[in-house]
Design an enzyme around this catalytic site. Structure first.
Site, short mmCIF file in Angstrom:
data_model
loop_
_atom_site.label_atom_id
_atom_site.label_comp_id
_atom_site.label_asym_id
_atom_site.label_seq_id
_atom_site.Cartn_x
_atom_site.Cartn_y
_atom_site.Cartn_z
N ASN A 283 1.02 -1.16 -0.05
CA ASN A 283 -0.05 0.02 -0.05
C ASN A 283 0.81 1.27 -0.24
O ASN A 283 0.30 2.30 -0.16
CB ASN A 283 -0.85 0.08 0.98
CG ASN A 283 -2.24 -0.87 0.91
OD1 ASN A 283 -2.37 -1.32 -0.14
ND2 ASN A 283 -3.06 -0.83 1.79
N TYR A 284 2.33 0.91 0.16
CA TYR A 284 2.98 2.18 0.03
C TYR A 284 3.86 1.81 -1.17
O TYR A 284 5.18 1.74 -1.13
CB TYR A 284 4.10 2.30 1.21
CG TYR A 284 3.15 2.85 2.65
CD1 TYR A 284 1.93 3.62 2.51
CD2 TYR A 284 3.84 2.60 3.74
CE1 TYR A 284 1.34 3.88 3.58
CE2 TYR A 284 3.04 2.77 4.86
CZ TYR A 284 2.00 3.55 4.85
OH TYR A 284 1.28 4.11 5.89
N ARG A 285 3.07 2.03 -2.50
CA ARG A 285 3.86 1.56 -3.65
C ARG A 285 5.10 2.25 -3.85
O ARG A 285 5.42 3.43 -3.85
CB ARG A 285 2.81 1.64 -4.68
CG ARG A 285 3.21 1.50 -6.14
CD ARG A 285 2.94 -0.15 -6.23
NE ARG A 285 1.36 -0.23 -6.33
CZ ARG A 285 0.85 -1.55 -6.48
NH1 ARG A 285 1.57 -2.82 -6.50
NH2 ARG A 285 -0.35 -1.72 -6.49
#
Length: 537
Positions: free
Chosen positions: A475-477
């Site tokens: 989700n923290y690409r």
């Protein structure tokens, strides 16, 4: 959620879909015409389709761009579809395949690398902003939430139905539930109840063939994959059924700041030893950044200890005095509130607001505008030594606006197997690090300077974080850790980034992908690959 039955009859409709198109049509015109040819859709599709010639195209595109690094790029979608009904998405999937367009699905637009609205190939955006219905069942402690709803909308809706039910997910109110849940989703309730993905009990997804599937129809393998493995690799997620969790009527929050001169380094060192071992009702995140010192003209490093405790202040203070007396927490530092009050508090900390706000602020979808930014992530297995922390602080002095967030593990996260769902980062870690740098200067030179800084920071941290592989949070690409080819990408090549995000679950994710999307239609720069015959398919 009455639309589920549509997948039983969808295949019979495809035969009616295609008709003659003039050869002079360009790709976007052909795609739009294909949509209009879809059975029963022509009366409703005009209100949800935005080609580049549409006067509202730019405003719809820009509305959910949360990272200004991706403003004004030449690579823009051929068409944006903002579906009102499931069959709008089904038609978009079928027509995109026919005309060689990729699909990018956007629910909140917070993807750090813009993959939900940026692509290097011709593509269509499916923007779920209109699919945001939330239905709460207090008696059974469940809720259905459509994937276009934001976390803030979900939290607010739950609070209007019950004062003693909540949901464990992130603190940023404008994040869309579609991507957040499918990548894991952590927040202040993580140590008590796990991730958002741990509390999903059903889902509705539209597959590559346009079929709308629930948990039973999709099967347990696909249901496993979309909880932590990222939904965009497998289809378009329409809605989640979630298990609500009990929360006390009174919770306690605090945000205590300590600078280097106030022993911030030593307090963080102790925090590393105890944060994952505290009572599971206590979550203490540490936000570290550069601030102006009390001495004129000087700067220092400040750590903010941001916390929520599921209980009253009279119970919290003794627990803190026993486990983290170095912080010096006092009753005056604490505020008793409701669970929804703690959500508002956490969001206010995030956006830099100090005003006591009403819960309705959570409904503001445009509240969070992070500017131009780049982020990375890490997982820590053993405490970072004092000299390691001091090196971090020196790096923070080099840029105007860089920040670290340390989020503790332990509690429920230690109890769930890394193979239970696709999210793999569990008991081996004591805390998670989120790195982010934000800047206002425009232009490539400024962007490269700040990107180089955060990459330098990331390289510096290598000795202090997980390895073999170095873990990262999907989700923290972060495209720095590896990307797919535009065409075929082998499992081995994708493993360069895939093992960082998913660990030992990556192979199973590729196996599921190969079964449900064998031609790899749902793809992006970091989508799950299919397995070739040589790779064990």
């Amino acid at each position: 959620m009455k639309y589920l039955s549509s997948y039983f009859t969808f295949a019979t409709a495809i035969a009616l879909l295609f008709s003659f198109e003039p050869p002079s049509f360009d790709i976007s015109e052909k795609f739009v015409q294909c949509l209009y040819n879809y059975p029963h859709i022509s009366n409703s599709i005009s209100n949800v389709v935005y080609a580049q010639t549409n006067s509202s195209y730019s405003s719809i595109l820009d509305m959910s761009i949360r990272n200004y690094r991706f403003f004004n790029l030449s690579s823009k979608p051929q068409v944006i579809v903002t579906p009102l009904e499931v069959f709008h998405i089904q038609a978009t999937i079928i027509c995109s395949q026919r005309h060689g367009l990729q699909i990018r699905t956007r629910s909140g637009g917070h993807d750090y690398e813009g993959l939900s609205y940026v692509a290097g190939v011709p593509f269509v955006i499916v923007d779920l902003l209109n699919l945001r219905q939330i239905t709460v069942d207090v008696e059974n402690r469940t809720a259905w939430v459509q994937a276009g709803a934001t976390l803030g909308e979900l939290y607010y809706t739950i609070s209007q139905k019950s004062k003693t039910l909540g949901f464990p997910a992130g603190v940023c109110a404008t994040v869309g539930t579609g991507g957040h849940f499918s990548g894991g989703g952590y927040g202040f309730l993580m140590r008590k109840y796990g991730l958002a993905a741990d509390n999903i009990i059903d889902a509705h997804i539209i597959d590559v063939n346009g079929n709308l599937l629930d948990r039973k129809a999709m099967g347990e393998d696909l249901f496993w994959a979309i909880r932590g493995g990222g939904g965009a690799s497998f289809g378009v997620i329409v809605a989640w059924k979630i298990k609500l969790v009990p929360v006390p009527s009174t919770v306690t929050v605090f945000n205590v700041a300590r600078t280097l001169e106030e022993n911030a380094t030593e307090i963080i060192q102790k925090w590393q030893l105890v944060a994952n071992k505290l009572d599971e009702r206590i979550f203490i995140r540490v936000d570290v950044k550069k601030v102006n010192s009390r001495e004129p003209g000087k700067q220092t490093i400040q750590a903010n200890f941001v916390s929520m405790f599921q209980g009253g202040v009279e119970e919290l203070i003794p627990l803190m005095q026993k486990s983290l007396p170095e912080l010096g927490l006092e009753r005056k530092d604490c505020t008793e509130t409701s669970w929804i009050g703690s959500v508002v508090f956490a969001n206010a900390v995030l956006v830099g607001s100090t005003v006591n706000e009403a819960p309705e602020v959570l409904l503001n979808r445009s509240r969070f505008r992070p500017g131009i930014n780049k982020a990375k992530s890490d997982y820590v297995r053993k405490p970072i030594p004092i000299d390691g922390l001091q090196g971090l602080w020196r790096l923070l002095y080099e840029v105007p606006d860089g920040e670290l967030q340390f989020a503790p593990y332990g509690g429920r996260m230690d109890e769930i197997s890394e193979s239970e769902i696709a999210f793999a980062h569990r008991s081996r870690y004591i805390f998670h690090i989120h790195y982010v740098v934000v800047w206002e200067e425009e232009g490539d030179e400024a962007a490269q300077r700040y990107m180089n800084w955060i990459r330098k920071l990331y390289k510096y941290m290598e000795p202090y974080v997980s390895n073999s592989p170095r873990a990262a949070y999907v989700n923290y690409r972060d495209l720095d850790i590896g990307v797919n080819n535009h065409g075929y990408t082998s499992y081995n090549q994708a493993s360069i980034w895939g093992l960082k995000y998913f660990g030992n679950n990556f192979r199973r994710l590729a196996t599921v992908k190969t079964r449900v999307d064998p031609d790899n239609f749902f793809r992006n720069e970091q989508s799950i690959p299919t397995l070739s015959t040589d790779e064990g398919n």
